[in-house]
Design a protein around this motif. Structure first.
Motif, PDB file in Angstrom:
ATOM      1  N   MET A  71       0.821  -1.201   0.000  1.00  0.00           N
ATOM      2  CA  MET A  71       0.000   0.000   0.000  1.00  0.00           C
ATOM      3  C   MET A  71       0.855   1.250   0.000  1.00  0.00           C
ATOM      4  SD  MET A  71      -2.936  -1.153   2.707  1.00  0.00           S
ATOM      5  CE  MET A  71      -3.626   0.482   2.815  1.00  0.00           C
ATOM      6  N   VAL A  72       1.896   1.254   0.812  1.00  0.00           N
ATOM      7  CA  VAL A  72       2.790   2.415   0.854  1.00  0.00           C
ATOM      8  C   VAL A  72       3.529   2.563  -0.464  1.00  0.00           C
ATOM      9  CG1 VAL A  72       4.807   3.409   2.015  1.00  0.00           C
ATOM     10  CG2 VAL A  72       3.000   2.331   3.355  1.00  0.00           C
ATOM     11  N   ALA A  73       3.988   1.419  -0.996  1.00  0.00           N
ATOM     12  CA  ALA A  73       4.724   1.475  -2.254  1.00  0.00           C
ATOM     13  C   ALA A  73       3.834   1.933  -3.404  1.00  0.00           C
ATOM     14  CB  ALA A  73       5.341   0.104  -2.548  1.00  0.00           C
ATOM     15  N   ASP A  74       2.568   1.479  -3.393  1.00  0.00           N
ATOM     16  CA  ASP A  74       1.655   1.879  -4.473  1.00  0.00           C
ATOM     17  C   ASP A  74       1.258   3.345  -4.341  1.00  0.00           C
ATOM     18  OD1 ASP A  74      -0.111   1.175  -6.763  1.00  0.00           O
ATOM     19  OD2 ASP A  74      -1.696   1.689  -5.330  1.00  0.00           O
ATOM     20  N   ALA A  75       1.127   3.810  -3.074  1.00  0.00           N
ATOM     21  CA  ALA A  75       0.765   5.204  -2.891  1.00  0.00           C
ATOM     22  C   ALA A  75       1.914   6.136  -3.247  1.00  0.00           C
ATOM     23  CB  ALA A  75       0.327   5.443  -1.446  1.00  0.00           C
ATOM     24  N   ARG A  76       3.134   5.711  -2.990  1.00  0.00           N
ATOM     25  CA  ARG A  76       4.281   6.576  -3.243  1.00  0.00           C
ATOM     26  C   ARG A  76       4.865   6.399  -4.644  1.00  0.00           C
ATOM     27  NH1 ARG A  76       6.927   8.701   1.243  1.00  0.00           N
ATOM     28  NH2 ARG A  76       5.355   9.293   2.796  1.00  0.00           N
ATOM     29  N   PHE A  77       4.989   5.168  -5.050  1.00  0.00           N
ATOM     30  CA  PHE A  77       5.717   4.895  -6.296  1.00  0.00           C
ATOM     31  C   PHE A  77       4.844   4.296  -7.403  1.00  0.00           C
ATOM     32  CE2 PHE A  77       8.544   4.307  -2.631  1.00  0.00           C
ATOM     33  CZ  PHE A  77       9.446   5.339  -2.850  1.00  0.00           C
ATOM     34  N   HIS A  78       3.531   4.050  -7.097  1.00  0.00           N
ATOM     35  CA  HIS A  78       2.597   3.498  -8.113  1.00  0.00           C
ATOM     36  C   HIS A  78       3.154   2.204  -8.697  1.00  0.00           C
ATOM     37  CE1 HIS A  78       0.349   7.245  -7.950  1.00  0.00           C
ATOM     38  NE2 HIS A  78       1.502   7.903  -8.106  1.00  0.00           N
ATOM     39  N   VAL A  79       3.505   1.315  -7.812  1.00  0.00           N
ATOM     40  CA  VAL A  79       4.115   0.066  -8.232  1.00  0.00           C
ATOM     41  C   VAL A  79       3.089  -0.832  -8.952  1.00  0.00           C
ATOM     42  CG1 VAL A  79       5.300  -2.017  -7.413  1.00  0.00           C
ATOM     43  CG2 VAL A  79       5.792   0.210  -6.373  1.00  0.00           C
ATOM     44  N   THR A  80       1.870  -0.860  -8.421  1.00  0.00           N
ATOM     45  CA  THR A  80       0.873  -1.786  -8.980  1.00  0.00           C
ATOM     46  C   THR A  80       0.042  -1.168 -10.112  1.00  0.00           C
ATOM     47  OG1 THR A  80      -0.718  -1.085  -7.300  1.00  0.00           O
ATOM     48  CG2 THR A  80       0.694  -2.992  -6.775  1.00  0.00           C
ATOM     49  N   GLU A  81       0.340   0.045 -10.542  1.00  0.00           N
ATOM     50  CA  GLU A  81      -0.442   0.686 -11.603  1.00  0.00           C
ATOM     51  C   GLU A  81      -0.396  -0.099 -12.910  1.00  0.00           C
ATOM     52  OE1 GLU A  81      -3.067   3.478 -13.035  1.00  0.00           O
ATOM     53  OE2 GLU A  81      -2.301   3.199 -10.998  1.00  0.00           O
ATOM     54  N   PRO A  82       0.764  -0.529 -13.387  1.00  0.00           N
ATOM     55  CA  PRO A  82       0.760  -1.338 -14.627  1.00  0.00           C
ATOM     56  C   PRO A  82      -0.040  -2.623 -14.490  1.00  0.00           C
ATOM     57  CG  PRO A  82       2.969  -0.543 -14.137  1.00  0.00           C
ATOM     58  CD  PRO A  82       2.141  -0.243 -12.926  1.00  0.00           C
ATOM     59  N   LEU A  83       0.090  -3.269 -13.305  1.00  0.00           N
ATOM     60  CA  LEU A  83      -0.663  -4.496 -13.099  1.00  0.00           C
ATOM     61  C   LEU A  83      -2.169  -4.226 -13.107  1.00  0.00           C
ATOM     62  CD1 LEU A  83      -0.674  -7.507 -12.454  1.00  0.00           C
ATOM     63  CD2 LEU A  83      -0.489  -6.918 -10.014  1.00  0.00           C
ATOM     64  N   ARG A  84      -2.561  -3.115 -12.472  1.00  0.00           N
ATOM     65  CA  ARG A  84      -3.979  -2.771 -12.444  1.00  0.00           C
ATOM     66  C   ARG A  84      -4.519  -2.507 -13.862  1.00  0.00           C
ATOM     67  NH1 ARG A  84      -3.574   1.256  -9.403  1.00  0.00           N
ATOM     68  NH2 ARG A  84      -3.875   0.170  -7.409  1.00  0.00           N
ATOM     69  N   LYS A  85      -3.742  -1.788 -14.665  1.00  0.00           N
ATOM     70  CA  LYS A  85      -4.163  -1.519 -16.035  1.00  0.00           C
ATOM     71  C   LYS A  85      -4.258  -2.801 -16.850  1.00  0.00           C
ATOM     72  CE  LYS A  85      -2.346   3.191 -16.265  1.00  0.00           C
ATOM     73  NZ  LYS A  85      -1.394   4.108 -16.942  1.00  0.00           N
ATOM     74  N   ALA A  86      -3.306  -3.686 -16.644  1.00  0.00           N
ATOM     75  CA  ALA A  86      -3.336  -4.946 -17.400  1.00  0.00           C
ATOM     76  C   ALA A  86      -4.555  -5.774 -17.011  1.00  0.00           C
ATOM     77  CB  ALA A  86      -2.053  -5.736 -17.154  1.00  0.00           C
ATOM     78  N   VAL A  87      -4.841  -5.842 -15.716  1.00  0.00           N
ATOM     79  CA  VAL A  87      -6.005  -6.609 -15.267  1.00  0.00           C
ATOM     80  C   VAL A  87      -7.301  -5.972 -15.784  1.00  0.00           C
ATOM     81  CG1 VAL A  87      -7.284  -7.371 -13.249  1.00  0.00           C
ATOM     82  CG2 VAL A  87      -4.795  -7.543 -13.272  1.00  0.00           C
ATOM     83  N   ALA A  88      -7.369  -4.613 -15.739  1.00  0.00           N
ATOM     84  CA  ALA A  88      -8.565  -3.925 -16.233  1.00  0.00           C
ATOM     85  C   ALA A  88      -8.750  -4.160 -17.722  1.00  0.00           C
ATOM     86  CB  ALA A  88      -8.465  -2.430 -15.923  1.00  0.00           C
ATOM     87  N   THR A  89      -7.617  -4.167 -18.460  1.00  0.00           N
ATOM     88  CA  THR A  89      -7.712  -4.418 -19.904  1.00  0.00           C
ATOM     89  C   THR A  89      -8.194  -5.817 -20.192  1.00  0.00           C
ATOM     90  OG1 THR A  89      -5.907  -2.838 -20.285  1.00  0.00           O
ATOM     91  CG2 THR A  89      -6.438  -4.363 -22.069  1.00  0.00           C
ATOM     92  N   VAL A  90      -7.721  -6.756 -19.442  1.00  0.00           N
ATOM     93  CA  VAL A  90      -8.126  -8.143 -19.649  1.00  0.00           C
ATOM     94  C   VAL A  90      -9.589  -8.358 -19.266  1.00  0.00           C
ATOM     95  CG1 VAL A  90      -7.683 -10.522 -18.942  1.00  0.00           C
ATOM     96  CG2 VAL A  90      -5.764  -8.997 -19.389  1.00  0.00           C
ATOM     97  N   LEU A  91     -10.009  -7.713 -18.180  1.00  0.00           N
ATOM     98  CA  LEU A  91     -11.372  -7.931 -17.695  1.00  0.00           C
ATOM     99  C   LEU A  91     -12.425  -7.041 -18.385  1.00  0.00           C
ATOM    100  CD1 LEU A  91     -10.781  -8.258 -13.853  1.00  0.00           C
ATOM    101  CD2 LEU A  91     -11.094 -10.091 -15.537  1.00  0.00           C
ATOM    102  N   TYR A  92     -12.027  -6.046 -19.194  1.00  0.00           N
ATOM    103  CA  TYR A  92     -12.994  -5.127 -19.809  1.00  0.00           C
ATOM    104  C   TYR A  92     -14.008  -5.835 -20.722  1.00  0.00           C
ATOM    105  CZ  TYR A  92     -14.976  -1.477 -22.724  1.00  0.00           C
ATOM    106  OH  TYR A  92     -15.846  -0.675 -23.394  1.00  0.00           O
ATOM    107  N   PRO A  93     -13.575  -6.743 -21.625  1.00  0.00           N
ATOM    108  CA  PRO A  93     -14.607  -7.428 -22.445  1.00  0.00           C
ATOM    109  C   PRO A  93     -15.620  -8.180 -21.609  1.00  0.00           C
ATOM    110  CG  PRO A  93     -12.421  -7.761 -23.372  1.00  0.00           C
ATOM    111  CD  PRO A  93     -12.213  -7.141 -22.014  1.00  0.00           C
TER     112      PRO A  93
END
Length: 305
Positions: free
Chosen positions: A35-57
């Motif tokens: 949580m700290v790493a994602d809030a400061r450095f946005h570590v999980t942002e690429p993973l979140r985008k990839a999951v959102a892209t996969v789950l969008y259809p």
């Protein structure tokens, strides 16, 4: 095997890992770190985008029934509102049409009543207003019924006029109603006067002339001075109609070499079809002086005396 040589430790299959408390502490620390790493450095942002892209259809496919249901409900609501609006508009148009018709009828009635009042002001003969109730059921006659009868003082033979001129004559009187024979009836005849020439004649009803009936001057010599457009009024010699009432206008004159008399067709000035407000006048017979007695009667009376 001696008892001292037995291995009292638990077998490998039953060995336990870290305790639940240890695992909870480890995972909590890991979650806090992420949580700290994602809030400061946005570590999980690429993973979140990839999951959102996969789950969008899959999300789009699952949302389609919901959107279709909402669009269908909105369509039917819009259709119902449009139908209600159209029905209300038609009702409003019908009400406005009725009001417009009533306004036009009131304007016509007011105009007729004004003309009747002006006509009554010009006449010295007493009369009373009446209203046409309905036409008679006999298709071979041209007669109407008035809402005034014997109780209102209507007498047989009374002339009936409207704003245009002579409409007819009262032929039958009932307690509450009276029957008027129109000037276009075949049994109706009126002594008339040509305003241009001053010649007297008799106008007869002609129900077959034109679409609504007309009048005809009969027994008029072929060389008589009668022209199209001549105005005919009552002459007053019959003791029924007051003199000077408009009756008809000459519309056609036919002179034939094989006939002694000319055929003169006239159109009545009164509204013989569609009249609503009329005026019933009293016959002028009582106002005329008595006819002189024949000389033979006077001589007989002198001999007797």
């Amino acid at each position: 095997m001696p008892l001292g040589t037995l291995d009292r430790s638990a077998p490998t299959l039953f060995k336990h890992g870290p305790s639940p408390l240890s695992r909870l502490a480890l995972y909590s620390a890991l979650a806090l770190f992420l949580m700290v790493a994602d809030a400061r450095f946005h570590v999980t942002e690429p993973l979140r985008k990839a999951v959102a892209t996969v789950l969008y259809p899959l999300q789009w496919l699952m949302l389609q029934p919901v959107e279709l249901a909402g669009r269908g409900a909105q369509y039917f609501q819009s259709l119902q509102a449009a139908q209600q609006g159209a029905d209300e508009a038609q009702k409003q148009m019908a009400r406005m049409s009725v009001r417009a018709g009533e306004a036009d009828q009131l304007l016509r009635e007011n105009a007729e009543l004004r003309q009747l009042l002006e006509l009554r002001a010009r006449l010295d003969t007493p009369g009373q207003a009446a209203q046409v109730v309905y036409d008679t059921a006999d298709p071979y006659t041209r007669r109407v019924m008035l809402d005034r009868g014997r109780l209102a003082g209507i007498a047989p033979g009374s002339p009936v006029v409207d704003a245009g001129g002579v409409l007819g004559q009262v032929t039958r009187v009932y307690p509450m109603l009276s029957e008027v024979t129109l000037v276009v009836d075949r049994d109706q005849a009126i002594p008339v006067l040509n305003l241009r020439t001053g010649a007297r004649s008799v106008a007869y009803g002609d129900p077959m002339a034109g679409l609504g009936g007309g009048m005809e001057l009969r027994f008029t010599p072929g060389n008589a001075d009668v022209q199209e457009g001549d105005m005919l009024t009552t002459s007053g010699v019959d003791g029924v109609y007051p003199p000077g009432l408009p009756v008809a206008r000459v519309v056609r004159v036919e002179r034939r070499a094989d006939s002694t008399f000319a055929r003169i067709f006239c159109t009545p000035l009164a509204q013989v079809y569609g009249a609503r407000h009329v005026m019933v006048l009293k016959p002028i017979a009582n106002e005329l002086p008595p006819r002189p007695e024949p000389e033979a009667t006077l001589q007989k009376r002198g001999v007797r005396q």
